[in-house]
Write a protein that holds these residues in place. Structure first.
Motif, mmCIF file in Angstrom:
data_model
loop_
_atom_site.group_PDB
_atom_site.id
_atom_site.type_symbol
_atom_site.label_atom_id
_atom_site.label_comp_id
_atom_site.label_asym_id
_atom_site.label_seq_id
_atom_site.Cartn_x
_atom_site.Cartn_y
_atom_site.Cartn_z
ATOM 1 N N GLY A 183 -66.835 -33.095 -20.219
ATOM 2 C CA GLY A 183 -66.284 -32.652 -21.675
ATOM 3 C C GLY A 183 -65.588 -33.311 -22.531
ATOM 4 O O GLY A 183 -65.996 -33.508 -23.647
ATOM 5 N N GLU A 184 -64.672 -34.129 -21.704
ATOM 6 C CA GLU A 184 -63.838 -34.750 -22.665
ATOM 7 C C GLU A 184 -64.655 -35.956 -23.555
ATOM 8 O O GLU A 184 -64.499 -36.558 -24.386
ATOM 9 C CB GLU A 184 -62.723 -35.452 -21.828
ATOM 10 N N ASP A 185 -65.967 -36.418 -22.735
ATOM 11 C CA ASP A 185 -66.428 -37.500 -23.191
ATOM 12 C C ASP A 185 -67.120 -37.254 -24.251
ATOM 13 O O ASP A 185 -67.689 -37.817 -25.396
ATOM 14 C CB ASP A 185 -67.656 -38.084 -22.190
ATOM 15 N N LEU A 186 -67.655 -35.829 -24.299
ATOM 16 C CA LEU A 186 -68.369 -35.481 -25.421
ATOM 17 C C LEU A 186 -67.607 -35.039 -26.434
ATOM 18 O O LEU A 186 -67.937 -35.386 -27.662
ATOM 19 C CB LEU A 186 -69.018 -34.099 -24.968
ATOM 20 N N VAL A 187 -66.264 -34.781 -26.290
ATOM 21 C CA VAL A 187 -65.125 -34.642 -27.562
ATOM 22 C C VAL A 187 -65.263 -35.883 -28.100
ATOM 23 O O VAL A 187 -65.116 -36.068 -29.323
ATOM 24 C CB VAL A 187 -63.895 -33.982 -27.042
ATOM 25 N N ARG A 188 -65.090 -36.840 -27.178
ATOM 26 C CA ARG A 188 -64.652 -38.291 -27.935
ATOM 27 C C ARG A 188 -65.884 -38.738 -28.706
ATOM 28 O O ARG A 188 -65.674 -39.424 -29.814
ATOM 29 C CB ARG A 188 -64.344 -39.337 -26.600
ATOM 30 N N ASP A 189 -66.953 -38.437 -28.100
ATOM 31 C CA ASP A 189 -68.313 -39.046 -28.939
ATOM 32 C C ASP A 189 -68.421 -38.300 -30.283
ATOM 33 O O ASP A 189 -68.562 -38.786 -31.330
ATOM 34 C CB ASP A 189 -69.422 -38.462 -28.005
ATOM 35 N N ILE A 190 -67.932 -36.830 -30.415
ATOM 36 C CA ILE A 190 -68.094 -36.122 -31.678
ATOM 37 C C ILE A 190 -67.070 -36.749 -32.523
ATOM 38 O O ILE A 190 -67.239 -37.030 -33.620
ATOM 39 C CB ILE A 190 -67.694 -34.705 -31.180
ATOM 40 N N GLU A 191 -65.900 -37.009 -31.837
ATOM 41 C CA GLU A 191 -64.698 -37.327 -32.913
ATOM 42 C C GLU A 191 -65.077 -38.839 -33.542
ATOM 43 O O GLU A 191 -64.758 -38.958 -34.653
ATOM 44 C CB GLU A 191 -63.529 -37.421 -32.141
ATOM 45 N N TYR A 192 -65.662 -39.572 -32.689
ATOM 46 C CA TYR A 192 -66.147 -41.008 -33.195
ATOM 47 C C TYR A 192 -67.046 -40.822 -34.163
ATOM 48 O O TYR A 192 -67.088 -41.381 -35.211
ATOM 49 C CB TYR A 192 -66.591 -42.053 -31.991
ATOM 50 N N ALA A 193 -68.101 -39.987 -33.903
ATOM 51 C CA ALA A 193 -69.167 -39.907 -35.025
ATOM 52 C C ALA A 193 -68.639 -39.249 -36.382
ATOM 53 O O ALA A 193 -69.219 -39.848 -37.417
ATOM 54 C CB ALA A 193 -70.439 -39.040 -34.339
ATOM 55 N N LEU A 194 -67.883 -38.293 -36.155
ATOM 56 C CA LEU A 194 -67.135 -37.817 -37.354
ATOM 57 C C LEU A 194 -66.486 -38.923 -38.248
ATOM 58 O O LEU A 194 -66.483 -38.908 -39.455
ATOM 59 C CB LEU A 194 -66.073 -36.526 -37.047
ATOM 60 N N ARG A 195 -65.761 -39.944 -37.760
ATOM 61 C CA ARG A 195 -65.173 -40.829 -38.434
ATOM 62 C C ARG A 195 -65.911 -41.787 -38.900
ATOM 63 O O ARG A 195 -66.088 -41.986 -40.013
ATOM 64 C CB ARG A 195 -63.979 -41.688 -37.303
ATOM 65 N N VAL A 196 -67.238 -42.223 -38.442
ATOM 66 C CA VAL A 196 -68.173 -42.988 -38.845
ATOM 67 C C VAL A 196 -68.759 -42.265 -40.091
ATOM 68 O O VAL A 196 -69.053 -42.983 -40.985
ATOM 69 C CB VAL A 196 -69.338 -43.182 -37.684
ATOM 70 N N ALA A 197 -68.942 -41.060 -39.906
ATOM 71 C CA ALA A 197 -69.744 -40.297 -40.881
ATOM 72 C C ALA A 197 -68.659 -40.166 -42.142
ATOM 73 O O ALA A 197 -69.231 -40.234 -43.352
ATOM 74 C CB ALA A 197 -70.086 -38.610 -40.679
ATOM 75 N N ALA A 198 -67.612 -40.046 -42.017
ATOM 76 C CA ALA A 198 -66.490 -40.085 -42.903
ATOM 77 C C ALA A 198 -66.414 -41.301 -43.840
ATOM 78 O O ALA A 198 -66.617 -41.345 -45.042
ATOM 79 C CB ALA A 198 -65.038 -39.745 -42.689
ATOM 80 N N THR A 199 -66.685 -42.370 -43.216
ATOM 81 C CA THR A 199 -66.723 -43.626 -43.608
ATOM 82 C C THR A 199 -67.839 -43.974 -44.659
ATOM 83 O O THR A 199 -67.690 -44.492 -45.589
ATOM 84 C CB THR A 199 -66.492 -44.670 -42.623
ATOM 85 N N ALA A 200 -68.973 -43.437 -43.803
ATOM 86 C CA ALA A 200 -70.332 -43.554 -44.579
ATOM 87 C C ALA A 200 -70.534 -43.076 -45.818
ATOM 88 O O ALA A 200 -71.152 -43.216 -46.745
ATOM 89 C CB ALA A 200 -71.360 -43.174 -43.589
ATOM 90 N N SER A 201 -69.606 -41.975 -46.237
ATOM 91 C CA SER A 201 -69.719 -41.133 -47.306
ATOM 92 C C SER A 201 -69.051 -41.575 -48.304
ATOM 93 O O SER A 201 -68.833 -41.126 -49.585
ATOM 94 C CB SER A 201 -69.338 -39.600 -46.936
ATOM 95 N N GLU A 202 -68.156 -42.609 -47.968
ATOM 96 C CA GLU A 202 -67.052 -43.026 -49.011
ATOM 97 C C GLU A 202 -67.726 -43.884 -50.048
ATOM 98 O O GLU A 202 -68.592 -44.727 -49.573
ATOM 99 C CB GLU A 202 -65.936 -43.507 -48.503
#
Length: 202
Positions: A183-202
């Motif tokens: 579960g913790e690995d999945l949360v880290r994966d999601i949090e990383y992808a969210l940061r990438v997505a936020a950067t890509a939208s700027e």
């Protein structure tokens, strides 16, 4: 493969189904039956892990500044949270009620309710989907592995845009099928992808 369990008062219907199975040949092979039997032995363990992991992921999404909205009935903030609990089988309620309240499973943060989560992202949805390492981009509800998809272009891509809008299926909606990985690995994966997505939208 599916299964039907018919009560005694449905005997005539059962006879019709048996006739059709025999006539059409819609009978699973011995190997398929063995696979189902083998899978049924660990179904309870897998479903508990799906739900527990999904709740961890849903909580993380809800706390993220990169997420507009999380749709997971197990969260207290979901408008049908009480209905979700009421819909549980007695067996599921006993399990949920037995989960220790201190630690990761707090009443104020919800209860495990299956492995499916939808959320609306503030960043670039496609960048999110390509940035995940543990969530595979796929339309299926999945098996033991975690999957992610963009309904507006995948499962509901054939639905006219106006109808999708009425259903709340925009280009920012992402659907997750949370698997039984750590579960913790999945949360880290999601949090990383969210940061990438936020950067890509700027």
């Amino acid at each position: 493969m599916g299964a039907a369990i018919l009560p005694a008062h449905q005997t005539p219907y059962a006879h019709k189904l048996r006739f059709l199975q025999n006539a059409i040949g819609a009978v699973p092979s011995a190997y398929d039956c063995w696979l189902v039997q083998r899978g049924a032995k660990t179904l309870g363990l897998r479903m508990k892990t799906h739900g527990t992991n999904a709740l961890l992921v849903a909580r993380a999404l809800e706390k993220s500044v990169y997420v507009k909205d999380v749709i997971y009935p197990g969260l207290v903030t979901h408008p049908r949270h009480a209905l979700a609990y009421a819909s549980l089988s007695p067996h599921a309620k006993r399990w949920i009620d037995s989960i220790p309240k201190e630690g990761s499973m707090d009443d104020e943060e919800g209860f495990p309710y299956g492995g499916m989560i939808s959320f609306r992202i503030r960043g670039n949805a496609k960048a999110f989907l390509t940035a995940t390492k543990l969530f595979t981009l796929a339309e299926s509800l999945g098996g033991v592995e975690s999957l992610a998809e963009l309904p507006s272009e995948m499962t509901h891509g054939s639905v006219p845009e106006e109808e999708r809008a009425l259903l709340g299926i925009g280009d920012d909606l992402i659907r997750l099928s949370v698997g039984i990985e750590e579960g913790e690995d999945l949360v880290r994966d999601i949090e990383y992808a969210l940061r990438v997505a936020a950067t890509a939208s700027e």
